[in-house]
Write a protein that holds these residues in place. Sequence first.
Motif, PDB file in Angstrom:
ATOM      1  N   HIS A   1       0.822  -1.215   0.000  1.00 31.56           N
ATOM      2  CA  HIS A   1       0.000   0.000   0.000  1.00 31.56           C
ATOM      3  C   HIS A   1       0.852   1.260   0.000  1.00 31.56           C
ATOM      4  O   HIS A   1       0.318   2.358  -0.086  1.00 31.56           O
ATOM      5  N   SER A   2       2.186   1.098   0.109  1.00 32.00           N
ATOM      6  CA  SER A   2       3.034   2.282   0.279  1.00 32.00           C
ATOM      7  C   SER A   2       3.877   2.604  -0.949  1.00 32.00           C
ATOM      8  O   SER A   2       4.681   3.520  -0.914  1.00 32.00           O
ATOM      9  N   VAL A   3       3.708   1.871  -2.046  1.00 27.49           N
ATOM     10  CA  VAL A   3       4.653   2.029  -3.162  1.00 27.49           C
ATOM     11  C   VAL A   3       4.278   3.195  -4.090  1.00 27.49           C
ATOM     12  O   VAL A   3       3.137   3.659  -4.107  1.00 27.49           O
ATOM     13  N   SER A   4       5.255   3.620  -4.892  1.00 27.00           N
ATOM     14  CA  SER A   4       5.055   4.744  -5.812  1.00 27.00           C
ATOM     15  C   SER A   4       4.457   4.263  -7.137  1.00 27.00           C
ATOM     16  O   SER A   4       4.467   3.069  -7.440  1.00 27.00           O
ATOM     17  N   ALA A   5       3.995   5.222  -7.927  1.00 22.80           N
ATOM     18  CA  ALA A   5       3.453   4.900  -9.253  1.00 22.80           C
ATOM     19  C   ALA A   5       4.539   4.275 -10.134  1.00 22.80           C
ATOM     20  O   ALA A   5       4.265   3.374 -10.935  1.00 22.80           O
ATOM     21  N   ASP A   6       5.774   4.720  -9.981  1.00 27.88           N
ATOM     22  CA  ASP A   6       6.881   4.136 -10.762  1.00 27.88           C
ATOM     23  C   ASP A   6       7.058   2.661 -10.428  1.00 27.88           C
ATOM     24  O   ASP A   6       7.293   1.832 -11.303  1.00 27.88           O
ATOM     25  N   TYR A   7       6.962   2.375  -9.148  1.00 35.59           N
ATOM     26  CA  TYR A   7       7.097   0.982  -8.720  1.00 35.59           C
ATOM     27  C   TYR A   7       5.996   0.127  -9.336  1.00 35.59           C
ATOM     28  O   TYR A   7       6.251  -0.960  -9.867  1.00 35.59           O
ATOM     29  N   VAL A   8       4.766   0.637  -9.268  1.00 39.05           N
ATOM     30  CA  VAL A   8       3.631  -0.117  -9.813  1.00 39.05           C
ATOM     31  C   VAL A   8       3.833  -0.374 -11.302  1.00 39.05           C
ATOM     32  O   VAL A   8       3.591  -1.489 -11.797  1.00 39.05           O
TER      33      VAL A   8
ATOM     34  N   ALA B   1      -4.400  -1.282  -3.571  1.00 42.51           N
ATOM     35  CA  ALA B   1      -5.059  -0.679  -4.731  1.00 42.51           C
ATOM     36  C   ALA B   1      -4.520  -1.194  -6.061  1.00 42.51           C
ATOM     37  O   ALA B   1      -5.281  -1.402  -7.008  1.00 42.51           O
ATOM     38  N   MET B   2      -3.228  -1.416  -6.167  1.00 43.30           N
ATOM     39  CA  MET B   2      -2.684  -1.796  -7.480  1.00 43.30           C
ATOM     40  C   MET B   2      -3.248  -3.125  -7.985  1.00 43.30           C
ATOM     41  O   MET B   2      -3.312  -3.361  -9.179  1.00 43.30           O
TER      42      MET B   2
END
Length: 345
Positions: A54-61, A156-157
């Motif tokens: 739940h804590s990752v960035s959009a780049d990570y996703v 969410a991802m």
Amino acid sequence: DPVATPDISTCGPADLPPGANVLTCCPPPSNALPVDFAPPGAASSPLRTRPAAHSVSADYVAKFNAGIAAMKALPADDPRIFAAQASVHCAYCDGSYSPEGFPGVELQVHNSWLFFPFHRCYLYFFERILGSLIGDPSFAIPFWNWDAPDGMRMPAMYADRSSQLFDTRRDGRHAPPKLIDLDYSGREPRFTDNQQIDHNLRVMYRLMVSLSPTPSLFFGSAYRAGDEPNQGPGPVENIPHGPVHIWCGDPNQPGREDMGNFYSSGNDPLFYAHHANIDRMWSVWKGLDARRHTDLTDLDWLGASFLFYDETPKLVRIRVRDVLDTGALRYRYQDMPLPWRAARP
Ligand code: C2O
């Protein structure tokens, strides 16, 4: 003696539930014998830090999506393909193998002391395959931080329909913002959000602290070569491991696919995030009491072995003793608070 996976050419038909959507779970054959696992060197393997999902960035996703897409796009007979990763789980859980030397006896990696180490190995190779396909040897898979309030929803991802991480075979009622019930039994609890959070924290305390004071209780029952499978799960394998699977799977599928059934659960990308948190619980448990919370020392545990394809892809024999130290495997978990430690009933 320790349980050992036999030559993979002996892999037989899986004992699939009625209505199953696959025919076999056996990995593609190997024309070479398995090599013994060697720990990755620090030079070629930067330390990976698995983040809370739940804590990752959009780049990570975006990167993670690209990795899953690359795994799905491999040729069908490549053992690294996403579908073959899911079959690995099926083969080890639905009776495709017999332990070496015991034809006719089922090899089962659940419901015993093999549960934690088998799944650690499984994620280890999955993560390395994914990282190698996107050319990033530091890429770390996320963990579903369901033991803390901020992580108690499906991350969410995974719920984004346009994502590689989405799976249509899930319980539609449990999409975000629904809070998970960590001891879900198939019936919807009637809790307010605050009650559900409080309930979940108490469940965590009960499983990780009250019911897990010693290694033999934490890891589950001994399971040796020739034993019947399913000798008995440890408390965490029982709850929340099982209920999280059931909570995710689709109640309208015959076997609550994907997450709600052994053979199909690896088809849902969420599986790997759920299991990363289970794996994290092994590390967390050890950290709760460095003196008493130790790994088992039984040689039949330490010597138990499994076969996996690595990222190159070659067939590797890996033993429980190889995976006790996550640092030696070149990964760790992002530090997150453990609010359940204070949730003594
Ligand atoms: Cu191998 Cu969560 O099951």
